[in-house]
Scaffold this active site. Structure first.
Site, PDB file in Angstrom:
ATOM      1  N   LEU A   6       0.871  -1.164   0.000  1.00  0.00           N
ATOM      2  CA  LEU A   6       0.000   0.000   0.000  1.00  0.00           C
ATOM      3  C   LEU A   6       0.916   1.224   0.000  1.00  0.00           C
ATOM      4  O   LEU A   6       1.964   1.206   0.645  1.00  0.00           O
ATOM      5  CB  LEU A   6      -0.902   0.026   1.243  1.00  0.00           C
ATOM      6  CG  LEU A   6      -1.970  -1.059   1.338  1.00  0.00           C
ATOM      7  CD1 LEU A   6      -2.681  -0.988   2.691  1.00  0.00           C
ATOM      8  CD2 LEU A   6      -2.979  -0.934   0.210  1.00  0.00           C
ATOM      9  N   ASP A   7       0.526   2.257  -0.704  1.00  0.00           N
ATOM     10  CA  ASP A   7       1.321   3.480  -0.747  1.00  0.00           C
ATOM     11  C   ASP A   7       1.521   4.027   0.663  1.00  0.00           C
ATOM     12  O   ASP A   7       0.705   3.802   1.558  1.00  0.00           O
ATOM     13  CB  ASP A   7       0.616   4.552  -1.580  1.00  0.00           C
ATOM     14  CG  ASP A   7       0.559   4.212  -3.056  1.00  0.00           C
ATOM     15  OD1 ASP A   7       1.306   3.326  -3.490  1.00  0.00           O
ATOM     16  OD2 ASP A   7      -0.247   4.846  -3.757  1.00  0.00           O
TER      17      ASP A   7
END
Length: 180
Positions: A59-60
């Site tokens: 996930l960013d």
């Protein structure tokens, strides 16, 4: 290093609630999810030396949510295969800004995107060299005067796909400096 919020744990994997602002894996920062998971496993199971941590999806940094981490190489191999084959059903919630027309209750976005290290990911015309097809569906969940909560399901998995496609449609993620 802060504690982890473990959502699920067994002998093969962990599901962690990754907070926004924490990188999934290292770079220039020593504090990242993989390092926290390794420290957690070492302490919880009194493991000397290194422990195996297999990151099978990311996930960013600015994104919070559940992330699956393998505890063994066999689990990592199987999980990576499942993610490649689009096995797990992933749901994303995005809070978007509304500057003009709000998103419809249901919709689908299709673009061509290109990820360049020096220029980030962006929407480009079809046929652009190196561009990849990107598609997602969304459903409006809650609305306010200047923002809307949308549920997003990816049909493809491109780098920064949600933020880039929603911004291209006129609905940048609330608080996203890159899309603003």
């Amino acid at each position: 290093m802060l504690e982890l919020q473990v959502l699920y744990e067994d002998n093969h994997l962990l599901v962690i609630d990754k907070p926004a602002g924490l990188a999934s894996q290292g770079g220039s920062d020593d504090d990242h999810l993989v390092a926290r998971v390794a420290a957690y496993l070492k302490a919880r199971y009194a493991k000397p030396g290194n422990v195996y941590v297999g990151l099978v999806h990311r996930l960013d940094r600015g994104t919070s949510g559940a992330i699956v981490v393998a505890r063994t190489s066999k689990a990592a191999e199987r999980l990576a295969s499942a993610f490649r084959d689009r096995g797990p059903d992933k749901t994303y919630l995005a809070l978007v800004q509304i500057a003009g027309s709000p998103p419809p209750d249901l919709g689908r976005l299709e673009h061509h995107v290109i990820a360049k290290d020096d220029h980030g990911t962006r929407v480009v015309p079809a046929g652009t060299s190196g561009a990849k097809h990107a598609a997602l569906t969304f459903e409006g969940r809650a609305r306010a005067a200047t923002a809307c909560l949308v549920e997003v399901h990816l049909e493809t998995g491109r780098k920064h796909q949600i933020r880039v496609q929603l911004a291209a449609a006129g609905w940048p993620l609330l608080g996203d400096r890159r899309s603003a």
